[in-house]
Design a protein around this motif. Structure first.
Motif, PDB file in Angstrom:
ATOM      1  N   THR A 361     -44.709  15.680 -14.443  1.00  0.00           N
ATOM      2  CA  THR A 361     -44.500  14.899 -15.661  1.00  0.00           C
ATOM      3  C   THR A 361     -44.270  13.442 -15.297  1.00  0.00           C
ATOM      4  OG1 THR A 361     -42.120  15.350 -15.636  1.00  0.00           O
ATOM      5  CG2 THR A 361     -43.514  16.853 -16.895  1.00  0.00           C
ATOM      6  N   TYR A 362     -44.419  12.569 -16.280  1.00  0.00           N
ATOM      7  CA  TYR A 362     -44.101  11.145 -16.081  1.00  0.00           C
ATOM      8  C   TYR A 362     -43.219  10.674 -17.218  1.00  0.00           C
ATOM      9  CZ  TYR A 362     -47.927  10.311 -19.440  1.00  0.00           C
ATOM     10  OH  TYR A 362     -48.738  10.323 -20.549  1.00  0.00           O
ATOM     11  N   LYS A 363     -42.368   9.725 -16.908  1.00  0.00           N
ATOM     12  CA  LYS A 363     -41.478   9.124 -17.901  1.00  0.00           C
ATOM     13  C   LYS A 363     -41.716   7.627 -17.932  1.00  0.00           C
ATOM     14  CE  LYS A 363     -37.804  12.604 -17.676  1.00  0.00           C
ATOM     15  NZ  LYS A 363     -37.910  13.056 -19.064  1.00  0.00           N
ATOM     16  N   LEU A 364     -41.666   7.066 -19.132  1.00  0.00           N
ATOM     17  CA  LEU A 364     -41.919   5.632 -19.303  1.00  0.00           C
ATOM     18  C   LEU A 364     -40.633   4.831 -19.432  1.00  0.00           C
ATOM     19  CD1 LEU A 364     -44.896   5.915 -21.810  1.00  0.00           C
ATOM     20  CD2 LEU A 364     -44.993   5.582 -19.339  1.00  0.00           C
ATOM     21  N   GLN A 365     -39.496   5.518 -19.439  1.00  0.00           N
ATOM     22  CA  GLN A 365     -38.200   4.832 -19.460  1.00  0.00           C
ATOM     23  C   GLN A 365     -37.339   5.342 -18.317  1.00  0.00           C
ATOM     24  OE1 GLN A 365     -38.622   6.117 -23.044  1.00  0.00           O
ATOM     25  NE2 GLN A 365     -39.547   4.213 -23.690  1.00  0.00           N
ATOM     26  N   LEU A 366     -36.324   4.573 -17.974  1.00  0.00           N
ATOM     27  CA  LEU A 366     -35.432   4.938 -16.890  1.00  0.00           C
ATOM     28  C   LEU A 366     -34.558   6.123 -17.314  1.00  0.00           C
ATOM     29  CD1 LEU A 366     -34.379   1.416 -15.603  1.00  0.00           C
ATOM     30  CD2 LEU A 366     -36.249   2.869 -14.844  1.00  0.00           C
ATOM     31  N   PRO A 367     -34.062   6.886 -16.335  1.00  0.00           N
ATOM     32  CA  PRO A 367     -33.302   8.093 -16.655  1.00  0.00           C
ATOM     33  C   PRO A 367     -31.904   7.804 -17.189  1.00  0.00           C
ATOM     34  CG  PRO A 367     -33.285   7.688 -14.304  1.00  0.00           C
ATOM     35  CD  PRO A 367     -34.235   6.701 -14.905  1.00  0.00           C
ATOM     36  N   ASP A 368     -31.296   8.810 -17.755  1.00  0.00           N
ATOM     37  CA  ASP A 368     -29.929   8.738 -18.245  1.00  0.00           C
ATOM     38  C   ASP A 368     -28.982   8.561 -17.057  1.00  0.00           C
ATOM     39  OD1 ASP A 368     -27.665  11.145 -19.778  1.00  0.00           O
ATOM     40  OD2 ASP A 368     -27.579   8.956 -19.617  1.00  0.00           O
ATOM     41  N   LYS A 369     -28.169   7.519 -17.075  1.00  0.00           N
ATOM     42  CA  LYS A 369     -27.289   7.237 -15.955  1.00  0.00           C
ATOM     43  C   LYS A 369     -26.197   8.289 -15.795  1.00  0.00           C
ATOM     44  CE  LYS A 369     -26.219   3.186 -14.574  1.00  0.00           C
ATOM     45  NZ  LYS A 369     -25.716   1.814 -14.386  1.00  0.00           N
ATOM     46  N   GLN A 370     -25.865   8.999 -16.859  1.00  0.00           N
ATOM     47  CA  GLN A 370     -24.814   9.998 -16.771  1.00  0.00           C
ATOM     48  C   GLN A 370     -25.199  11.113 -15.800  1.00  0.00           C
ATOM     49  OE1 GLN A 370     -21.705   9.792 -18.175  1.00  0.00           O
ATOM     50  NE2 GLN A 370     -21.323  11.524 -16.782  1.00  0.00           N
ATOM     51  N   GLN A 371     -26.484  11.480 -15.811  1.00  0.00           N
ATOM     52  CA  GLN A 371     -26.951  12.515 -14.897  1.00  0.00           C
ATOM     53  C   GLN A 371     -26.791  12.067 -13.455  1.00  0.00           C
ATOM     54  OE1 GLN A 371     -30.910  13.975 -15.689  1.00  0.00           O
ATOM     55  NE2 GLN A 371     -31.063  15.016 -13.729  1.00  0.00           N
ATOM     56  N   LEU A 372     -27.157  10.808 -13.180  1.00  0.00           N
ATOM     57  CA  LEU A 372     -26.998  10.278 -11.834  1.00  0.00           C
ATOM     58  C   LEU A 372     -25.536  10.184 -11.441  1.00  0.00           C
ATOM     59  CD1 LEU A 372     -29.731   7.525 -11.716  1.00  0.00           C
ATOM     60  CD2 LEU A 372     -29.466   9.373 -10.087  1.00  0.00           C
ATOM     61  N   GLU A 373     -24.690   9.786 -12.385  1.00  0.00           N
ATOM     62  CA  GLU A 373     -23.266   9.656 -12.105  1.00  0.00           C
ATOM     63  C   GLU A 373     -22.676  11.008 -11.712  1.00  0.00           C
ATOM     64  OE1 GLU A 373     -19.195   8.420 -14.466  1.00  0.00           O
ATOM     65  OE2 GLU A 373     -21.053   7.358 -14.925  1.00  0.00           O
ATOM     66  N   ASN A 374     -23.011  12.046 -12.447  1.00  0.00           N
ATOM     67  CA  ASN A 374     -22.504  13.388 -12.135  1.00  0.00           C
ATOM     68  C   ASN A 374     -22.967  13.841 -10.753  1.00  0.00           C
ATOM     69  OD1 ASN A 374     -21.326  13.449 -14.669  1.00  0.00           O
ATOM     70  ND2 ASN A 374     -23.006  14.579 -15.606  1.00  0.00           N
ATOM     71  N   PHE A 375     -24.221  13.530 -10.439  1.00  0.00           N
ATOM     72  CA  PHE A 375     -24.754  13.913  -9.136  1.00  0.00           C
ATOM     73  C   PHE A 375     -24.035  13.176  -8.011  1.00  0.00           C
ATOM     74  CE2 PHE A 375     -27.839  12.899  -5.725  1.00  0.00           C
ATOM     75  CZ  PHE A 375     -27.937  14.164  -5.179  1.00  0.00           C
ATOM     76  N   LEU A 376     -23.754  11.878  -8.196  1.00  0.00           N
ATOM     77  CA  LEU A 376     -23.089  11.094  -7.165  1.00  0.00           C
ATOM     78  C   LEU A 376     -21.658  11.571  -6.932  1.00  0.00           C
ATOM     79  CD1 LEU A 376     -24.333   7.461  -7.839  1.00  0.00           C
ATOM     80  CD2 LEU A 376     -24.855   8.908  -5.892  1.00  0.00           C
ATOM     81  N   ILE A 377     -20.975  11.930  -8.006  1.00  0.00           N
ATOM     82  CA  ILE A 377     -19.620  12.455  -7.866  1.00  0.00           C
ATOM     83  C   ILE A 377     -19.622  13.714  -7.001  1.00  0.00           C
ATOM     84  CG2 ILE A 377     -17.700  13.521  -9.123  1.00  0.00           C
ATOM     85  CD1 ILE A 377     -18.363  11.635 -11.469  1.00  0.00           C
ATOM     86  N   LYS A 378     -20.622  14.553  -7.224  1.00  0.00           N
ATOM     87  CA  LYS A 378     -20.752  15.781  -6.430  1.00  0.00           C
ATOM     88  C   LYS A 378     -21.036  15.451  -4.966  1.00  0.00           C
ATOM     89  CE  LYS A 378     -23.646  19.917  -6.040  1.00  0.00           C
ATOM     90  NZ  LYS A 378     -24.868  20.598  -6.550  1.00  0.00           N
ATOM     91  N   GLU A 379     -21.893  14.462  -4.721  1.00  0.00           N
ATOM     92  CA  GLU A 379     -22.216  14.050  -3.347  1.00  0.00           C
ATOM     93  C   GLU A 379     -20.987  13.516  -2.629  1.00  0.00           C
ATOM     94  OE1 GLU A 379     -26.001  13.216  -1.752  1.00  0.00           O
ATOM     95  OE2 GLU A 379     -25.341  15.224  -2.292  1.00  0.00           O
ATOM     96  N   VAL A 380     -20.194  12.704  -3.331  1.00  0.00           N
ATOM     97  CA  VAL A 380     -18.987  12.127  -2.741  1.00  0.00           C
ATOM     98  C   VAL A 380     -18.019  13.227  -2.308  1.00  0.00           C
ATOM     99  CG1 VAL A 380     -16.913  10.782  -3.247  1.00  0.00           C
ATOM    100  CG2 VAL A 380     -19.138   9.914  -3.936  1.00  0.00           C
ATOM    101  N   LYS A 381     -17.832  14.226  -3.152  1.00  0.00           N
ATOM    102  CA  LYS A 381     -16.930  15.334  -2.833  1.00  0.00           C
ATOM    103  C   LYS A 381     -17.416  16.105  -1.616  1.00  0.00           C
ATOM    104  CE  LYS A 381     -15.138  16.078  -7.522  1.00  0.00           C
ATOM    105  NZ  LYS A 381     -15.110  17.010  -8.701  1.00  0.00           N
ATOM    106  N   GLU A 382     -18.723  16.319  -1.541  1.00  0.00           N
ATOM    107  CA  GLU A 382     -19.285  17.085  -0.418  1.00  0.00           C
ATOM    108  C   GLU A 382     -19.155  16.325   0.897  1.00  0.00           C
ATOM    109  OE1 GLU A 382     -23.267  18.091  -1.434  1.00  0.00           O
ATOM    110  OE2 GLU A 382     -22.688  19.647  -2.861  1.00  0.00           O
ATOM    111  N   MET A 383     -19.228  14.977   0.836  1.00  0.00           N
ATOM    112  CA  MET A 383     -19.118  14.172   2.054  1.00  0.00           C
ATOM    113  C   MET A 383     -17.669  13.847   2.394  1.00  0.00           C
ATOM    114  SD  MET A 383     -22.332  11.527   1.723  1.00  0.00           S
ATOM    115  CE  MET A 383     -22.006  10.780   3.330  1.00  0.00           C
ATOM    116  N   GLY A 384     -16.750  14.167   1.486  1.00  0.00           N
ATOM    117  CA  GLY A 384     -15.338  13.952   1.750  1.00  0.00           C
ATOM    118  C   GLY A 384     -14.927  12.498   1.738  1.00  0.00           C
ATOM    119  N   LEU A 385     -15.626  11.659   0.973  1.00  0.00           N
ATOM    120  CA  LEU A 385     -15.296  10.227   0.911  1.00  0.00           C
ATOM    121  C   LEU A 385     -14.196   9.964  -0.099  1.00  0.00           C
ATOM    122  CD1 LEU A 385     -18.846   8.613   1.107  1.00  0.00           C
ATOM    123  CD2 LEU A 385     -17.191   8.938   2.932  1.00  0.00           C
TER     124      LEU A 385
END
Length: 385
Positions: A361-385
């Motif tokens: 699929t293709y998207k013509l607008q940028l993604p919802d930042k909330q989805q990225l924020e949730n993903f980053l929070i999960k990454e931070v926890k996994e890396m122990g930062l």
């Protein structure tokens, strides 16, 4: 007489080969540490330079005299190799965008300068509280890479690549993934260029996108993206547009489109005419991947995936395999780009097909930042930062 014992391990009975190996090992180990220390100090130096420049711009008694030419005049006055006007501007931006380094920078500079004139380190300490307040005011604490981690794992060349990004969350994303994946500066530049941040944001499973990146090499190239971001086409998803208009927009932004497609893609043809059973057919886009050594057939659809789309693209792939391949070519790949797809239908339609056919699929607008924020929070926890 007692034998002298080595403070770093027993050496009795060693061979010349052992000796050479031990010397090489200790050289590599200490050189690595020394290089890391030099990189850290270079980064701190650049941050401190930015600090002094901003402080002067705000409080310098004769700052009005230099105005817009401050950085050029300073570069001319210093005459230090590498510290030209452009680099001074980068240092200034580094200071502004990374306030969290203040305490670490002032502490390390004070240790170095303790036996000499400490006016400069005192100057940094005096603004430390103000910078800490700025961190609270301007940056979400969830998305700050700890200064010691930043200085240990990223060289200033890495940081300079990331500095060009305005969005703090996007900067944090590349810091995190660069550290996690131990990327080179070249690899970091490529991932920023190909918008890994946005590709992860529009994917339902961003961790899979990142896993493909971490594999590297040809395996990463073979991983056709589940979704592409085509925001650079300047098309509004709410407006009605035809496949011809979509195709023309891609041609108008061909460089950006090829970068979004991935590594090694080159343009070959648009609306390529082929003949099957005495009838003319026209393929939307024909690309060639110089790393995979194969043609990539791209069909564009402005609606959702339908069964007949796969049949059409499969016919084009078979035609190319039969009539267009030359010595050295690998079998062609087909990519169908549409606005939406039902995963089960795609699975059923493609099941049993031998050809390399992908539906994305293709998207013509940028993604919802909330989805990225949730993903980053999960990454931070996994890396122990």
């Amino acid at each position: 007489m007692n034998k002298r014992v080595s403070p770093i391990g027993k050496a009795d009975g060693t061979t010349f080969e052992n000796l050479a190996e031990r010397v090489k090992n200790v050289h590599n180990a200490t050189s690595s540490v020394a290089k890391g220390a030099v990189n850290q100090l270079l980064t701190i130096r650049n941050w401190a330079i930015g600090c002094y420049i901003v402080e002067y711009e705000q409080e310098g008694r004769d700052r009005a005299k230099y105005g817009a030419r401050l950085l050029q005049n300073l570069a001319d006055k210093l005459s230090i190799k590498g510290l030209d006007r452009s680099m001074l501007s980068v240092c200034r931006l580094f200071y502004i965008r990374y306030p969290q380094i203040c305490e670490t920078a002032s502490h390390k500079l004070e240790m170095i300068d303790r036996s000499r004139d400490s006016i400069n380190t005192v100057s940094i300490r005096n603004i430390e509280k103000k910078r800490n307040d700025e961190i609270c005011d301007s940056v979400n604490h969830k998305f700050i890479t700890p200064p010691d981690v930043l200085l240990t794992y990223l060289s200033f060349s890495h940081i300079r690549e990331i500095l060009s990004i305005d969005d703090p969350m996007e900067r944090f994303f590349y810091e995190l993934e660069c550290i996690k994946g131990t990327w080179s500066v070249k690899e970091l530049h490529r991932q920023i260029d190909t918008k890994l941040y946005f590709r992860s944001g529009i994917s339902k499973k961003p961790e899979l996108v990142l896993q493909r990146v971490e594999k590297g090499g040809v395996n990463a190239i073979l991983s056709v993206k589940d979704a592409y971001t085509l925001d650079f086409l300047d098309l509004d998803a709410k407006d009605a547009f035809s496949e011809t208009e979509l195709e023309q927009a891609i041609m108008n932004h061909l460089q950006e489109f090829l970068l979004e497609m991935g590594k090694g893609f080159c343009f070959e043809a648009r609306q390529k005419r082929i003949i099957i059973d005495d009838e003319y057919y026209f393929i939307d886009l024909v690309l060639y991947n110089r790393l995979l050594h194969c043609n990539v057939i791209v069909e564009l659809k402005v609606g959702k995936f339908r069964i007949e789309h796969a049949a059409q693209l499969n016919a084009y792939i078979s035609y190319f395999k039969d009539c267009e391949m030359v010595d050295g070519d690998n079998p062609p790949i087909g990519i169908l780009l549409c606005t939406g797809k039902g995963p089960k239908m795609v699975q059923y339609v493609l099941n049993g097909m031998d050809e390399k056919l992908f539906v994305s699929t293709y998207k013509l607008q940028l993604p919802d930042k909330q989805q990225l924020e949730n993903f980053l929070i999960k990454e931070v926890k996994e890396m122990g930062l």
